[in-house]
Design a protein around this motif. Sequence first.
Motif, PDB file in Angstrom:
ATOM      1  N   SER A  43       0.856  -1.209   0.221  1.00  0.00           N
ATOM      2  CA  SER A  43       0.065  -0.140   0.047  1.00  0.00           C
ATOM      3  C   SER A  43       0.745   1.266   0.052  1.00  0.00           C
ATOM      4  CB  SER A  43      -1.083   0.137   1.292  1.00  0.00           C
ATOM      5  OG  SER A  43      -0.342   0.142   2.331  1.00  0.00           O
ATOM      6  N   SER A  44       0.300   2.283  -0.475  1.00  0.00           N
ATOM      7  CA  SER A  44       1.094   3.578  -0.239  1.00  0.00           C
ATOM      8  C   SER A  44       1.398   4.246   1.101  1.00  0.00           C
ATOM      9  CB  SER A  44      -0.029   4.822  -0.906  1.00  0.00           C
ATOM     10  OG  SER A  44      -0.292   4.390  -2.049  1.00  0.00           O
ATOM     11  N   LEU A  45       0.718   3.661   2.136  1.00  0.00           N
ATOM     12  CA  LEU A  45       1.038   3.935   3.535  1.00  0.00           C
ATOM     13  C   LEU A  45       2.387   3.305   4.068  1.00  0.00           C
ATOM     14  CD1 LEU A  45       0.189   5.691   5.786  1.00  0.00           C
ATOM     15  CD2 LEU A  45      -1.045   3.742   6.739  1.00  0.00           C
ATOM     16  N   TRP A  46       2.132   2.005   3.338  1.00  0.00           N
ATOM     17  CA  TRP A  46       3.608   0.941   3.713  1.00  0.00           C
ATOM     18  C   TRP A  46       4.892   1.647   3.178  1.00  0.00           C
ATOM     19  CZ3 TRP A  46       5.005  -2.536   7.015  1.00  0.00           C
ATOM     20  CH2 TRP A  46       6.148  -3.307   6.724  1.00  0.00           C
ATOM     21  N   ARG A  47       4.729   2.273   1.901  1.00  0.00           N
ATOM     22  CA  ARG A  47       5.781   2.640   0.985  1.00  0.00           C
ATOM     23  C   ARG A  47       6.201   3.690   1.846  1.00  0.00           C
ATOM     24  NH1 ARG A  47       5.491   1.185  -4.835  1.00  0.00           N
ATOM     25  NH2 ARG A  47       4.019  -0.493  -4.969  1.00  0.00           N
ATOM     26  N   LEU A  48       5.252   4.849   2.308  1.00  0.00           N
ATOM     27  CA  LEU A  48       5.875   6.011   2.749  1.00  0.00           C
ATOM     28  C   LEU A  48       6.531   5.618   4.213  1.00  0.00           C
ATOM     29  CD1 LEU A  48       2.692   8.291   2.558  1.00  0.00           C
ATOM     30  CD2 LEU A  48       4.936   8.672   1.579  1.00  0.00           C
ATOM     31  N   GLY A  49       5.932   4.515   5.000  1.00  0.00           N
ATOM     32  CA  GLY A  49       6.834   4.050   5.958  1.00  0.00           C
ATOM     33  C   GLY A  49       8.282   3.558   5.780  1.00  0.00           C
ATOM     34  N   LEU A  50       8.491   2.959   4.646  1.00  0.00           N
ATOM     35  CA  LEU A  50       9.732   2.535   4.214  1.00  0.00           C
ATOM     36  C   LEU A  50      10.535   3.814   4.023  1.00  0.00           C
ATOM     37  CD1 LEU A  50       8.986  -0.349   1.889  1.00  0.00           C
ATOM     38  CD2 LEU A  50       9.741  -0.510   3.864  1.00  0.00           C
ATOM     39  N   VAL A  51      10.011   4.885   3.635  1.00  0.00           N
ATOM     40  CA  VAL A  51      10.832   5.964   3.294  1.00  0.00           C
ATOM     41  C   VAL A  51      11.176   6.620   4.642  1.00  0.00           C
ATOM     42  CG1 VAL A  51      10.951   8.272   2.441  1.00  0.00           C
ATOM     43  CG2 VAL A  51      10.076   6.411   1.029  1.00  0.00           C
ATOM     44  N   GLY A  52      10.278   6.558   5.629  1.00  0.00           N
ATOM     45  CA  GLY A  52      10.606   7.074   7.083  1.00  0.00           C
ATOM     46  C   GLY A  52      11.481   6.032   7.642  1.00  0.00           C
ATOM     47  N   LEU A  53      11.382   4.882   7.437  1.00  0.00           N
ATOM     48  CA  LEU A  53      12.434   3.944   8.297  1.00  0.00           C
ATOM     49  C   LEU A  53      13.730   4.132   7.548  1.00  0.00           C
ATOM     50  CD1 LEU A  53      12.864   1.581  10.266  1.00  0.00           C
ATOM     51  CD2 LEU A  53      12.249  -0.063   8.240  1.00  0.00           C
ATOM     52  N   LEU A  54      13.877   4.293   6.289  1.00  0.00           N
ATOM     53  CA  LEU A  54      15.276   4.475   5.696  1.00  0.00           C
ATOM     54  C   LEU A  54      15.988   5.968   6.595  1.00  0.00           C
ATOM     55  CD1 LEU A  54      14.693   3.577   2.111  1.00  0.00           C
ATOM     56  CD2 LEU A  54      16.322   2.396   3.747  1.00  0.00           C
ATOM     57  N   ILE A  55      15.079   6.950   6.568  1.00  0.00           N
ATOM     58  CA  ILE A  55      15.499   8.392   7.109  1.00  0.00           C
ATOM     59  C   ILE A  55      15.897   8.070   8.591  1.00  0.00           C
ATOM     60  CG2 ILE A  55      14.888  10.640   7.530  1.00  0.00           C
ATOM     61  CD1 ILE A  55      13.067  10.691   4.937  1.00  0.00           C
ATOM     62  N   LEU A 296       4.981  -7.392  10.147  1.00  0.00           N
ATOM     63  CA  LEU A 296       4.193  -6.099   9.645  1.00  0.00           C
ATOM     64  C   LEU A 296       3.805  -6.194   8.053  1.00  0.00           C
ATOM     65  CD1 LEU A 296       5.725  -3.633  12.113  1.00  0.00           C
ATOM     66  CD2 LEU A 296       3.619  -4.787  12.635  1.00  0.00           C
ATOM     67  N   ARG A 297       4.747  -6.482   7.497  1.00  0.00           N
ATOM     68  CA  ARG A 297       4.325  -6.370   6.112  1.00  0.00           C
ATOM     69  C   ARG A 297       3.334  -7.496   5.606  1.00  0.00           C
ATOM     70  NH1 ARG A 297       2.860  -6.392   1.952  1.00  0.00           N
ATOM     71  NH2 ARG A 297       3.658  -6.347  -0.185  1.00  0.00           N
TER      72      ARG A 297
END
Length: 304
Positions: A43-55, A296-297
């Motif tokens: 989902s788009s929310l999960w993809r945003l979570g990946l970006v936040g996790l990398l940061i 979680l994924r």
Amino acid sequence: MDLLRSLPIGLYLEQPITWLHRLDARIKLVWLMSFLLAPLLASSLWRLGLVGLLILITLTARIPLRVWKRQMGWLLMFCGLLFAISCILPDGLTVEHQPRLPPDEIAFSLGETAENAAPLPQPTPYRYVLIVQGPLTVTRYSLDLGLRISTLLFTLVYSTNLYLLTTASEEIAAGLESLMKPLRWLKIPVTEIALTLTLSLRFFPLVLEEIQNLYRSVRTRAIDWKKLGLRRATQIWLLVAERLLENLLLRAEQISNAMKVRGFTSPNRHRVEWHQLRIRWRDWIALAGLTLFWGLRLIWGWEP
């Protein structure tokens, strides 16, 4: 122009040594593959979570600002621009067509005119078109498409770059060789593949150095490109490219001669320990975090 310093992608950070440097190369490689595979059907929310996790990983590792500012800053700017363009571009679903039924079928059946008919309330607050500002229109599909493209690009590029930034080429080769050991039963030359990868990673800075030297040599001659014209300028750049190829072949021959002088015959006979791999307590914590990540994924991160 210093390509070895100005090019921020794919370089190894020797100092300072962060907790990412101390992790085992195999664990980091598994995490990298997880970041590359997790956005699939997510989902788009999960993809945003990946970006936040990398940061968050970058900030907690205390990587110097001068390093990640050039890497993550330009990448975030490019992904933001890509997101904005994807949002305002037509999504291909809002096609103009001639309706087959009257605009207000109920009023038409009761014999009322469109002016006298009372507007019917919407059953739900759902709206496909979100923003309309003059010629710019943002729909739900274009917004979701922009989020998917921008987050996917950031995740793929920055996760790979973060892995190369905190893992030496010898560790990468040793980790890949360790993970590919079962392929030896299929007669696949695992050691040769690891050696080739190590040499290619070591050869990349030499390519940048040769390009940098040729660029400086052309620049110091103060050539007036406007007077040369397109044909003569193309001939000069072809000569520069030919010289670059000759220098790279010469460097490769020098590396080959250096290996022969040291008695190197083949990777199996002349065994070289690139890096000593060892699982420590911090690696077990990283594996536990990886298990939680995929849990979680599989439970929450699917596309609706």
